[in-house]
Motif scaffolding. Structure first.
Motif, PDB file in Angstrom:
ATOM      1  N   THR A   1       0.841  -1.199   0.000  1.00 58.15           N
ATOM      2  CA  THR A   1       0.000   0.000   0.000  1.00 58.15           C
ATOM      3  C   THR A   1       0.876   1.248   0.000  1.00 58.15           C
ATOM      4  O   THR A   1       1.687   1.428   0.897  1.00 58.15           O
ATOM      5  N   PRO A   2       0.684   2.095  -1.017  1.00 62.80           N
ATOM      6  CA  PRO A   2       1.489   3.334  -1.029  1.00 62.80           C
ATOM      7  C   PRO A   2       0.981   4.340   0.000  1.00 62.80           C
ATOM      8  O   PRO A   2      -0.065   4.118   0.623  1.00 62.80           O
ATOM      9  N   SER A   3       1.691   5.438   0.157  1.00 58.82           N
ATOM     10  CA  SER A   3       1.296   6.432   1.158  1.00 58.82           C
ATOM     11  C   SER A   3      -0.036   7.084   0.784  1.00 58.82           C
ATOM     12  O   SER A   3      -0.450   7.040  -0.375  1.00 58.82           O
ATOM     13  N   LYS A   4      -0.672   7.727   1.759  1.00 56.70           N
ATOM     14  CA  LYS A   4      -1.980   8.352   1.511  1.00 56.70           C
ATOM     15  C   LYS A   4      -1.865   9.530   0.546  1.00 56.70           C
ATOM     16  O   LYS A   4      -2.830   9.907  -0.104  1.00 56.70           O
ATOM     17  N   THR A   5      -0.677  10.121   0.503  1.00 60.58           N
ATOM     18  CA  THR A   5      -0.521  11.318  -0.336  1.00 60.58           C
ATOM     19  C   THR A   5      -0.014  10.971  -1.742  1.00 60.58           C
ATOM     20  O   THR A   5       0.359  11.863  -2.500  1.00 60.58           O
ATOM     21  N   PHE A   6      -0.013   9.692  -2.064  1.00 59.13           N
ATOM     22  CA  PHE A   6       0.549   9.246  -3.340  1.00 59.13           C
ATOM     23  C   PHE A   6      -0.083   9.985  -4.530  1.00 59.13           C
ATOM     24  O   PHE A   6       0.610  10.597  -5.350  1.00 59.13           O
ATOM     25  N   THR A   7      -1.411   9.935  -4.607  1.00 58.84           N
ATOM     26  CA  THR A   7      -2.112  10.540  -5.759  1.00 58.84           C
ATOM     27  C   THR A   7      -1.863  12.047  -5.810  1.00 58.84           C
ATOM     28  O   THR A   7      -1.589  12.592  -6.893  1.00 58.84           O
TER      29      THR A   7
ATOM     30  N   LYS B   1       0.698  13.676  -4.754  1.00 55.07           N
ATOM     31  CA  LYS B   1       2.070  13.943  -5.199  1.00 55.07           C
ATOM     32  C   LYS B   1       2.196  13.761  -6.709  1.00 55.07           C
ATOM     33  O   LYS B   1       2.881  14.535  -7.371  1.00 55.07           O
TER      34      LYS B   1
ATOM     35  N   TYR C   1       2.920   0.521  -7.264  1.00 53.55           N
ATOM     36  CA  TYR C   1       3.812   0.591  -6.107  1.00 53.55           C
ATOM     37  C   TYR C   1       4.361  -0.801  -5.775  1.00 53.55           C
ATOM     38  O   TYR C   1       5.533  -0.964  -5.425  1.00 53.55           O
TER      39      TYR C   1
ATOM     40  N   GLN D   1       5.629   6.975  -8.499  1.00 52.74           N
ATOM     41  CA  GLN D   1       5.072   8.300  -8.816  1.00 52.74           C
ATOM     42  C   GLN D   1       5.666   8.824 -10.120  1.00 52.74           C
ATOM     43  O   GLN D   1       4.952   9.347 -10.981  1.00 52.74           O
TER      44      GLN D   1
END
Lengths: 176, 186
Positions: free
Chosen positions: A60-66, A68, B34, B52
């Motif tokens: 699971t990526p960080s909550k702020t992924f999108t 960023k 990811y 990203q």
């Protein structure tokens, strides 16, 4: 334990993956009953398979992924220091200078430039200070050779930055 | 649930200038992207950055997406390549294998024999060549079939098939060897 044939190992993998025809499956199951080494190998492969299946979880990526990513969409890609046009001109200049220097060198222009440079490190001399003059051998040919070597190294860097790298990057982007 | 057709409509609108809609695609595929980056880089912050970056590159190349493959497969290939180039840039972490072994070893004291085997499989995984390791790890991620793994890694299907089979057999051999070694030292 005798080493199993690659075909037999392939069969075991297909059996574990459920890719076998029912008739083949029955045949293999009978062989498994009769051959303990085959059964042992199947268990080894089963252990690996269940480990890989267990490890196949999503990260699971960080909550702020999108956020960023969206913030990065407007960022301009980093431009090369040299534009291809300028870089090519510079590359040509460096090559021409090296060729000229090589021509002069081969014509023997620098053959008679060997001398010694006298260096006097004491501005005031008197009878208590001994003479500290010394000489540095100077050879024009070696100097020009060094300059040509540096020019060629510069030409290689320019070739990489202005021709090769942009070309490979373009080729990679076409693939997408 | 967004269908492939919905996705194409979304892509058309993004290309027409509705950039903010790209967030829908990012949200849908971020976990997959990811995960791919994590398998390659084995480091959370590098993987996040690479994933990203992959999404940003995909946005810039979106007009080149020819819709012959699924958008997801196309995107994963970009993320895969981006993570591989990050891996080349990032200095190798010499302690990574050892660290993972220590972490597992500490847990192994309190766990079952099955968990002990995991320690050795992790060890065996680290002994595989990188392409085989990645092929097998990506193949076992749910929803990636062999064709997608091949497309992602830019290799043909048969090569990937061989890599995955070879890796499974090799892992079994390594595990057996390591367990035998362990039994001898007891």
């Amino acid at each position: 334990m005798n080493k199993l044939s690659p075909a037999k190992e392939e069969e075991l993998l297909r059996y574990l993956d459920g890719e076998m025809e029912p008739s083949q499956k029955i045949k293999l199951e009978a062989e498994l009953q009769a051959m303990p080494e085959l059964k042992e190998r199947l268990e080894e492969l089963r252990t690996i398979r269940s480990f890989l299946v267990r490890k196949s979880t999503f990260e699971t990526p960080s909550k702020t992924f999108t956020q960023k990513v969206m913030a990065g969409l407007d960022a301009q890609p980093v431009k090369s220091l040299f534009s291809p046009h300028k870089g090519l001109l510079l590359l040509m200049g460096v090559i021409i200078a090296s060729v000229l220097a090589l021509m002069l060198l081969s014509n023997g222009v620098f053959d008679n430039t060997s001398t010694s440079l006298l260096v006097d490190t004491t501005p005031i001399k008197n009878r208590w200070i001994e003479d500290t003059t010394f000489s540095i051998p100077f050879n024009g040919k070696i100097l020009v050779n060094g300059i040509i070597f540096l020019n060629l190294a510069l030409a290689l860097v320019l070739l990489d930055r202005t021709v090769l790298r942009p070309w490979f990057q373009k080729r990679a982007s076409v693939d997408y | 649930m967004i269908t492939t057709e919905d996705e194409y409509v979304l892509i058309d609108r993004i290309l027409a200038g509705e950039k903010q809609l790209y967030a829908t695609l990012v949200d849908k595929y971020k976990s997959y992207a990811y995960t791919i980056a994590m398998k390659i880089l084995e480091n959370r912050s590098d993987a996040e950055e690479a994933a990203q970056d992959g999404f940003i590159k995909a946005f810039h190349y979106l007009k080149n997406f020819n819709r012959q493959a699924k958008f997801s497969t196309w995107l994963y290939r970009i993320v895969f390549n981006t993570a591989i180039s990050y891996k080349r840039k990032v200095k190798p972490t010499f302690q990574s294998i050892e660290t993972s072994i220590i972490e597992y070893s500490e847990q192994a004291d309190h766990q079952t024999e099955q968990d002990d085997k995991q320690v050795y499989i992790v060890k065996a995984m680290n002994r595989l060549n990188e392409a085989d390791r990645l092929a097998i790890q990506l193949f076992y991620i749910k929803e990636f079939n062999m064709e997608e793994v091949a497309e992602m890694m830019g290799q043909n299907l048969n090569t990937i098939k061989v890599r995955i089979h070879r890796a499974r057999l090799r892992l079994a051999d390594e595990l057996k060897g390591l367990l035998k070694q362990e039994a001898l030292t007891l």
